[in-house]
Enzyme design. Structure first.
Site, PDB file in Angstrom:
ATOM      1  N   GLU A  99       0.838  -1.200   0.000  1.00 48.10           N
ATOM      2  CA  GLU A  99       0.000   0.000   0.000  1.00 48.10           C
ATOM      3  C   GLU A  99       0.868   1.243   0.000  1.00 48.10           C
ATOM      4  OE1 GLU A  99      -2.551   1.606  -0.812  1.00 48.10           O
ATOM      5  OE2 GLU A  99      -4.084   0.919   0.581  1.00 48.10           O
ATOM      6  N   ASP A 100       0.371   2.316  -0.594  1.00 43.55           N
ATOM      7  CA  ASP A 100       1.119   3.569  -0.603  1.00 43.55           C
ATOM      8  C   ASP A 100       0.989   4.315   0.720  1.00 43.55           C
ATOM      9  OD1 ASP A 100      -1.562   4.253  -1.007  1.00 43.55           O
ATOM     10  OD2 ASP A 100      -1.181   5.518  -2.755  1.00 43.55           O
ATOM     11  N   ARG A 165       2.157  12.021  -9.550  1.00 46.12           N
ATOM     12  CA  ARG A 165       2.657  10.689  -9.217  1.00 46.12           C
ATOM     13  C   ARG A 165       4.138  10.549  -9.555  1.00 46.12           C
ATOM     14  NH1 ARG A 165      -1.592   7.292  -8.105  1.00 46.12           N
ATOM     15  NH2 ARG A 165      -3.552   7.705  -9.164  1.00 46.12           N
TER      16      ARG A 165
END
Length: 176
Positions: A99-100, A165
């Protein structure tokens, strides 16, 4: 991006690289001699997972899930939607959710429960970023890159409305 501006760099490219190496070493030790199914939570965790799996010295297989709880805002709606499910089964696998960021924890709690119901051999969570003061659901990562304060984070895979991003560092947006 009217109404927002970039804050300072919170975590540099070098700090990210060093911490990802440390996480990879710990995960390698914990899964020594085992096969691991690393599940990337798209889209935010893609850069983190790409770097992380290169640091894991184990038999690593990968799959992807896409979920949404934000849309085009800086606040989670709390409603989790699966946009892309896994291509492979987790039954009997050592699963590592990549997960980020853990914010409210609602998305990760949903994913964890969803995957546990499918019968993995084990399930652990690695997150690049943890924002504990925002937690609304009881969920804890087994491996945490950095604990951060309550800011809207961008960079290194994390976005605002699909932008930023590609930044090689972690920053944040603040309202103006």
């Amino acid at each position: 991006m009217s109404g927002y501006r970039f804050g300072e760099v919170m975590i540099t490219r070098e700090e990210l690289k060093e911490r990802v190496c440390q996480l990879g070493a710990q995960i390698s030790k914990d899964y020594e001699g085992e096969r691991v199914l690393a599940i990337c939570v798209l889209k935010g965790a893609i850069l983190f997972m790409s770097d992380l799996i290169r640091e894991i010295n184990a038999d690593v297989h990968i799959d992807f899930m896409a979920v949404s709880s934000y849309g085009a805002t800086t606040k989670s709606s709390g409603v989790v939607r699966i946009l892309k499910d896994l291509d492979s089964s987790v039954r009997g696998e050592h699963v590592l959710i990549v997960e980020d960021i853990i914010d409210s924890g609602l998305t990760l709690k949903y994913l964890k429960d969803y995957l546990l119901a499918q019968g993995p051999k084990s399930l652990k969570i690695v997150t690049l970023l943890d924002k504990p003061e925002r937690r609304a659901a009881e969920v804890t990562a087994d491996y945490v890159g950095f604990s951060i304060e309550n800011k809207f984070i961008v960079g290194y895979g994390l976005d605002y409305n699909q932008m930023y991003r590609n930044l090689p560092y972690i920053s944040y947006l603040e309202e103006v």
